[in-house]
Design an enzyme around this catalytic site. Structure first.
Site, PDB file in Angstrom:
ATOM      1  N   ARG A 108       0.879  -1.177   0.000  1.00  0.00           N
ATOM      2  CA  ARG A 108       0.000   0.000   0.000  1.00  0.00           C
ATOM      3  C   ARG A 108       0.907   1.214   0.000  1.00  0.00           C
ATOM      4  NH1 ARG A 108      -5.383   1.268   3.400  1.00  0.00           N
ATOM      5  NH2 ARG A 108      -6.095  -0.006   1.682  1.00  0.00           N
ATOM      6  N   HIS A 135      -7.071   1.053  -6.717  1.00  0.00           N
ATOM      7  CA  HIS A 135      -7.329   0.154  -5.582  1.00  0.00           C
ATOM      8  C   HIS A 135      -7.965  -1.133  -6.137  1.00  0.00           C
ATOM      9  CE1 HIS A 135      -7.670  -1.167  -1.599  1.00  0.00           C
ATOM     10  NE2 HIS A 135      -8.523  -0.299  -1.082  1.00  0.00           N
ATOM     11  N   GLN A 138      -9.747  -3.892  -3.834  1.00  0.00           N
ATOM     12  CA  GLN A 138     -11.038  -3.400  -3.344  1.00  0.00           C
ATOM     13  C   GLN A 138     -12.144  -3.661  -4.368  1.00  0.00           C
ATOM     14  OE1 GLN A 138     -11.974  -1.384  -0.445  1.00  0.00           O
ATOM     15  NE2 GLN A 138     -13.977  -1.928  -1.256  1.00  0.00           N
ATOM     16  N   ASP A 230     -16.993   7.474  -1.839  1.00  0.00           N
ATOM     17  CA  ASP A 230     -15.765   7.298  -1.048  1.00  0.00           C
ATOM     18  C   ASP A 230     -15.470   8.636  -0.382  1.00  0.00           C
ATOM     19  OD1 ASP A 230     -13.356   6.385  -0.013  1.00  0.00           O
ATOM     20  OD2 ASP A 230     -12.262   6.446  -1.913  1.00  0.00           O
ATOM     21  N   CYS A 270     -16.265   1.906  -0.058  1.00  0.00           N
ATOM     22  CA  CYS A 270     -15.129   1.022   0.243  1.00  0.00           C
ATOM     23  C   CYS A 270     -14.784   1.033   1.728  1.00  0.00           C
ATOM     24  CB  CYS A 270     -13.925   1.433  -0.594  1.00  0.00           C
ATOM     25  SG  CYS A 270     -13.436   3.143  -0.331  1.00  0.00           S
ATOM     26  N   ARG A 298     -13.848  -8.543   0.966  1.00  0.00           N
ATOM     27  CA  ARG A 298     -12.408  -8.302   0.787  1.00  0.00           C
ATOM     28  C   ARG A 298     -11.655  -9.593   1.102  1.00  0.00           C
ATOM     29  NH1 ARG A 298     -10.562  -3.097   1.291  1.00  0.00           N
ATOM     30  NH2 ARG A 298      -8.701  -3.890   0.255  1.00  0.00           N
TER      31      ARG A 298
HETATM   32  N1  NVA Z   1      -9.706   6.838  -1.512  1.00  0.00           N
HETATM   33  C1  NVA Z   1      -9.418   6.353  -0.181  1.00  0.00           C
HETATM   34  C2  NVA Z   1      -9.661   4.887  -0.082  1.00  0.00           C
HETATM   35  C3  NVA Z   1      -9.408   4.278   1.264  1.00  0.00           C
HETATM   36  C4  NVA Z   1      -9.615   2.800   1.281  1.00  0.00           C
HETATM   37  C5  NVA Z   1      -7.972   6.686   0.167  1.00  0.00           C
HETATM   38  O1  NVA Z   1      -7.101   6.519  -0.699  1.00  0.00           O
HETATM   39  O2  NVA Z   1      -7.713   7.099   1.290  1.00  0.00           O
HETATM   40  N1   CP Z   2     -11.225  -0.061   1.960  1.00  0.00           N
HETATM   41  C1   CP Z   2      -9.981  -0.184   2.444  1.00  0.00           C
HETATM   42  O1   CP Z   2      -8.989  -0.391   1.712  1.00  0.00           O
HETATM   43  O2   CP Z   2      -9.919  -0.111   3.798  1.00  0.00           O
HETATM   44  P1   CP Z   2      -8.593   0.008   4.679  1.00  0.00           P
HETATM   45  O3   CP Z   2      -8.000   1.359   4.402  1.00  0.00           O
HETATM   46  O4   CP Z   2      -9.080  -0.137   6.078  1.00  0.00           O
HETATM   47  O5   CP Z   2      -7.646  -1.096   4.275  1.00  0.00           O
END
Ligand code: NVA
Ligand code: CP
Length: 312
Positions: A108, A135, A138, A230, A270, A298
């Site tokens: 990540r 993502h 997801q 989101d 998400c 997930r």
């Molecule tokens: N768009 C959000 C998704 C989190 C799962 C982010 O990148 O923070």
């Molecule tokens: N939706 C998602 O990726 O959640 P987290 O940030 O908790 O991993």
């Protein structure tokens, strides 16, 4: 098990063909049914997964970590702050070193190039667990959820309301890949990147669906089977939060907006949600909401990804 996916990376939904995308969904569904029926799987017995996190996570970490255990393997949680990455060791060297120890890497990251470089310099599969651009894991879970709810993906309409971010990009690509219509409504200046819009349009035209990028959220949700949103400020954009909230208020998913979608439309997010901002409790906790099924999926979707990419 898919021979074609073995040893591959998953950095973007666009790395998959329609057939491979469906193979992952079908396998996720099978793993889910069998696991819930008490069957144990050992597709990854003795295998290890390095999980590098440059950003926080609840779902992604737990889904990949529990998924590895359930498949007989072993996950290693690595916060990038506690790695030599923080002191300047390169992504390339990190990838080369980890490849000597583990069977797969999940990462990540902020800069999407980091997952591209991890994949370039490692000789084990690399899975994008969220980057600033995409993502994909997801969205595989999301499409598994939609398939479970509607029995199909092709021909449905998904409307994404809010920020044209990483999740929006992956949703657009996946919709194009499976022939689902997608409409995205964002404030001016927050549209999805044109690279993803064009790529999604090319995929959609091949699979008989449409991609629309609109301004008006009410127009966008018309006839929607799925309404998705989101957060307005993603991880790394915290300093923009206040200014974004002002601009994004018309894009809040509330009962009034949901009234413009189909009567049986499903609400998705998400997560994590900023309740009271992009969605209100009346929608998130309504009978139309699929947010916790989506979160559960997930686990099942990630197990399918892991077994197919890392399995023998
Ligand atoms: N768009 C959000 C998704 C989190 C799962 C982010 O990148 O923070
Ligand atoms: N939706 C998602 O990726 O959640 P987290 O940030 O908790 O991993």
């Amino acid at each position: 098990m898919s021979v074609k996916l073995k040893g591959r990376d998953l950095l973007s939904i666009a790395d998959l063909t329609e057939e491979e995308f469906w193979e992952l969904l079908e396998f996720a569904k099978l793993l889910k049914l069998e696991t819930l029926a008490g069957k144990r799987h050992e597709y990854l017995k003795g295998k290890t997964l390095a999980m590098i996190f440059q950003k926080p996570s609840t779902r992604t970490r737990v889904a990949f970590e529990v998924g590895m255990y359930q498949l007989g393997g072993y996950p290693l949680y690595l916060s990038s702050n506690d790695m030599q990455l923080r002191r300047g060791e390169t992504i390339a060297d990190t990838a080369r070193v980890l490849s000597r120890f583990v069977d797969g890497i999940m990462a990540r990251v902020f800069d999407h190039q980091d997952v591209v470089d991890l994949a370039k310099y490692s000789n084990v599969p690399v899975i994008n667990g969220l980057s600033d651009e995409e993502h994909p894991s997801q969205v595989l879970a999301d499409f598994l959820t939609i398939w479970e709810k509607f029995g199909t993906l092709k021909g449905l309409k998904l409307t994404y309301v809010g920020d044209g971010n990483n999740v929006a990009h992956s949703l657009m690509l996946a919709a194009g890949l499976v022939g689902m219509n997608i409409a995205v409504a964002t404030p001016e200046g927050y549209e999805p990147k044109s690279y993803y819009v064009e790529k999604a349009k090319t995929l959609a035209s091949k699979h008989g669906s449409s991609v629309e990028v609109l301004r008006d959220p009410l127009q966008a949700v018309k006839d929607a089977d799925v309404v998705y949103t989101d957060v307005w400020a993603s991880m790394g954009q915290e300093s923009e939060h206040e200014e974004r909230v002002k601009l994004f208020i018309p894009y809040q998913v509330n009962p009034k907006l949901m009234e413009h979608a189909k009567a049986d439309a499903v609400f998705m997010h998400c997560l994590p949600a900023h309740r009271g901002e992009e969605v209100v409790d009346e929608v998130a906790d309504s009978s139309q909401s699929a947010i916790f099924d989506e979160a559960e999926n997930r686990l099942h979707a990630h197990k399918a990804i892991l077994a197919m990419l890392l399995g023998d």
